[in-house]
Design a protein around this motif. Sequence first.
Motif, PDB file in Angstrom:
ATOM      1  N   MET A 245       0.843  -1.170   0.000  1.00 42.81           N
ATOM      2  CA  MET A 245       0.000   0.000   0.000  1.00 42.81           C
ATOM      3  C   MET A 245       0.893   1.239   0.000  1.00 42.81           C
ATOM      4  O   MET A 245       1.896   1.292   0.698  1.00 42.81           O
ATOM      5  N   VAL A 246       0.514   2.230  -0.768  1.00 45.56           N
ATOM      6  CA  VAL A 246       1.227   3.498  -0.817  1.00 45.56           C
ATOM      7  C   VAL A 246       0.284   4.594  -0.355  1.00 45.56           C
ATOM      8  O   VAL A 246      -0.840   4.712  -0.844  1.00 45.56           O
ATOM      9  N   LYS A 247       0.735   5.393   0.618  1.00 40.03           N
ATOM     10  CA  LYS A 247      -0.092   6.477   1.128  1.00 40.03           C
ATOM     11  C   LYS A 247       0.760   7.744   1.186  1.00 40.03           C
ATOM     12  O   LYS A 247       1.723   7.814   1.956  1.00 40.03           O
ATOM     13  N   PRO A 248       0.449   8.751   0.373  1.00 36.39           N
ATOM     14  CA  PRO A 248       1.196  10.003   0.444  1.00 36.39           C
ATOM     15  C   PRO A 248       0.774  10.805   1.672  1.00 36.39           C
ATOM     16  O   PRO A 248      -0.418  10.960   1.942  1.00 36.39           O
ATOM     17  N   ALA A 249       1.755  11.288   2.424  1.00 41.12           N
ATOM     18  CA  ALA A 249       1.459  12.152   3.565  1.00 41.12           C
ATOM     19  C   ALA A 249       1.298  13.577   3.053  1.00 41.12           C
ATOM     20  O   ALA A 249       2.042  14.010   2.174  1.00 41.12           O
ATOM     21  N   LYS A 250       0.342  14.296   3.586  1.00 42.23           N
ATOM     22  CA  LYS A 250       0.140  15.680   3.155  1.00 42.23           C
ATOM     23  C   LYS A 250       1.409  16.476   3.426  1.00 42.23           C
ATOM     24  O   LYS A 250       1.905  16.515   4.560  1.00 42.23           O
ATOM     25  N   ASN A 251       1.953  17.063   2.375  1.00 43.15           N
ATOM     26  CA  ASN A 251       3.176  17.870   2.459  1.00 43.15           C
ATOM     27  C   ASN A 251       4.353  17.099   3.050  1.00 43.15           C
ATOM     28  O   ASN A 251       5.219  17.676   3.713  1.00 43.15           O
ATOM     29  N   GLY A 252       4.379  15.787   2.816  1.00 43.80           N
ATOM     30  CA  GLY A 252       5.448  14.961   3.369  1.00 43.80           C
ATOM     31  C   GLY A 252       5.784  13.786   2.476  1.00 43.80           C
ATOM     32  O   GLY A 252       5.541  13.808   1.275  1.00 43.80           O
ATOM     33  N   PRO A 253       6.341  12.742   3.074  1.00 44.64           N
ATOM     34  CA  PRO A 253       6.838  11.606   2.305  1.00 44.64           C
ATOM     35  C   PRO A 253       5.740  10.668   1.821  1.00 44.64           C
ATOM     36  O   PRO A 253       4.566  10.832   2.150  1.00 44.64           O
ATOM     37  N   LEU A 254       6.164   9.669   1.064  1.00 46.74           N
ATOM     38  CA  LEU A 254       5.290   8.559   0.698  1.00 46.74           C
ATOM     39  C   LEU A 254       5.477   7.469   1.745  1.00 46.74           C
ATOM     40  O   LEU A 254       6.611   7.062   2.028  1.00 46.74           O
ATOM     41  N   PHE A 255       4.398   7.015   2.347  1.00 51.54           N
ATOM     42  CA  PHE A 255       4.434   5.887   3.276  1.00 51.54           C
ATOM     43  C   PHE A 255       4.129   4.635   2.476  1.00 51.54           C
ATOM     44  O   PHE A 255       3.093   4.557   1.808  1.00 51.54           O
ATOM     45  N   LEU A 256       5.016   3.663   2.515  1.00 51.21           N
ATOM     46  CA  LEU A 256       4.804   2.387   1.834  1.00 51.21           C
ATOM     47  C   LEU A 256       4.714   1.292   2.884  1.00 51.21           C
ATOM     48  O   LEU A 256       5.546   1.236   3.806  1.00 51.21           O
ATOM     49  N   TYR A 257       3.709   0.417   2.742  1.00 49.34           N
ATOM     50  CA  TYR A 257       3.484  -0.670   3.683  1.00 49.34           C
ATOM     51  C   TYR A 257       3.338  -1.969   2.913  1.00 49.34           C
ATOM     52  O   TYR A 257       2.737  -1.999   1.852  1.00 49.34           O
ATOM     53  N   GLY A 258       3.878  -3.039   3.458  1.00 50.64           N
ATOM     54  CA  GLY A 258       3.750  -4.351   2.841  1.00 50.64           C
ATOM     55  C   GLY A 258       5.062  -5.098   2.884  1.00 50.64           C
ATOM     56  O   GLY A 258       5.979  -4.745   3.616  1.00 50.64           O
ATOM     57  N   ASN A 259       5.178  -6.123   2.089  1.00 54.45           N
ATOM     58  CA  ASN A 259       6.414  -6.892   1.973  1.00 54.45           C
ATOM     59  C   ASN A 259       7.270  -6.183   0.919  1.00 54.45           C
ATOM     60  O   ASN A 259       7.110  -6.404  -0.273  1.00 54.45           O
ATOM     61  N   LEU A 260       8.180  -5.316   1.358  1.00 54.88           N
ATOM     62  CA  LEU A 260       8.876  -4.395   0.463  1.00 54.88           C
ATOM     63  C   LEU A 260      10.336  -4.759   0.256  1.00 54.88           C
ATOM     64  O   LEU A 260      10.988  -5.266   1.159  1.00 54.88           O
ATOM     65  N   GLU A 261      10.818  -4.430  -0.921  1.00 51.78           N
ATOM     66  CA  GLU A 261      12.229  -4.537  -1.265  1.00 51.78           C
ATOM     67  C   GLU A 261      12.614  -3.235  -1.941  1.00 51.78           C
ATOM     68  O   GLU A 261      12.060  -2.880  -2.974  1.00 51.78           O
ATOM     69  N   VAL A 262      13.546  -2.488  -1.346  1.00 52.35           N
ATOM     70  CA  VAL A 262      14.036  -1.261  -1.963  1.00 52.35           C
ATOM     71  C   VAL A 262      15.293  -1.641  -2.734  1.00 52.35           C
ATOM     72  O   VAL A 262      16.219  -2.235  -2.181  1.00 52.35           O
ATOM     73  N   CYS A 263      15.314  -1.302  -4.028  1.00 51.64           N
ATOM     74  CA  CYS A 263      16.424  -1.686  -4.901  1.00 51.64           C
ATOM     75  C   CYS A 263      17.155  -0.460  -5.432  1.00 51.64           C
ATOM     76  O   CYS A 263      16.543   0.595  -5.640  1.00 51.64           O
ATOM     77  N   SER A 264      18.441  -0.628  -5.707  1.00 55.34           N
ATOM     78  CA  SER A 264      19.239   0.430  -6.324  1.00 55.34           C
ATOM     79  C   SER A 264      18.892   0.504  -7.808  1.00 55.34           C
ATOM     80  O   SER A 264      18.157  -0.334  -8.335  1.00 55.34           O
ATOM     81  N   GLY A 265      19.454   1.469  -8.492  1.00 54.43           N
ATOM     82  CA  GLY A 265      19.227   1.618  -9.917  1.00 54.43           C
ATOM     83  C   GLY A 265      19.719   0.439 -10.731  1.00 54.43           C
ATOM     84  O   GLY A 265      19.254   0.196 -11.845  1.00 54.43           O
ATOM     85  N   THR A 266      20.656  -0.321 -10.163  1.00 57.21           N
ATOM     86  CA  THR A 266      21.187  -1.494 -10.861  1.00 57.21           C
ATOM     87  C   THR A 266      20.408  -2.764 -10.534  1.00 57.21           C
ATOM     88  O   THR A 266      20.722  -3.831 -11.045  1.00 57.21           O
ATOM     89  N   GLY A 267      19.409  -2.638  -9.648  1.00 53.77           N
ATOM     90  CA  GLY A 267      18.595  -3.788  -9.291  1.00 53.77           C
ATOM     91  C   GLY A 267      19.038  -4.513  -8.035  1.00 53.77           C
ATOM     92  O   GLY A 267      18.408  -5.470  -7.609  1.00 53.77           O
TER      93      GLY A 267
END
Length: 59
Positions: free
Chosen positions: A1-23
């Motif tokens: 789930m993605v929830k934008p905070a008013k005037n702030g960051p994006l909150f992401l919830y779930g089973n997440l993997e943050v990857c670099s530009g190279t994968g």
Amino acid sequence: MVKPAKNGPLFLYGNLEVCSGTGRTVNRAEEVHLCRCGHSKNKPYCDGTHAKIGFSSED
């Protein structure tokens, strides 16, 4: 789930993997806050800079 905070960051919830530009996986988490203002010193993560610079968003 993605929830934008008013005037702030994006909150992401779930089973997440943050990857670099190279994968390459740089983080696995269930919750992350991603920078939307572009001024975080800890990109891609939010460090609260949006409040200091007066970032505003439509959503």
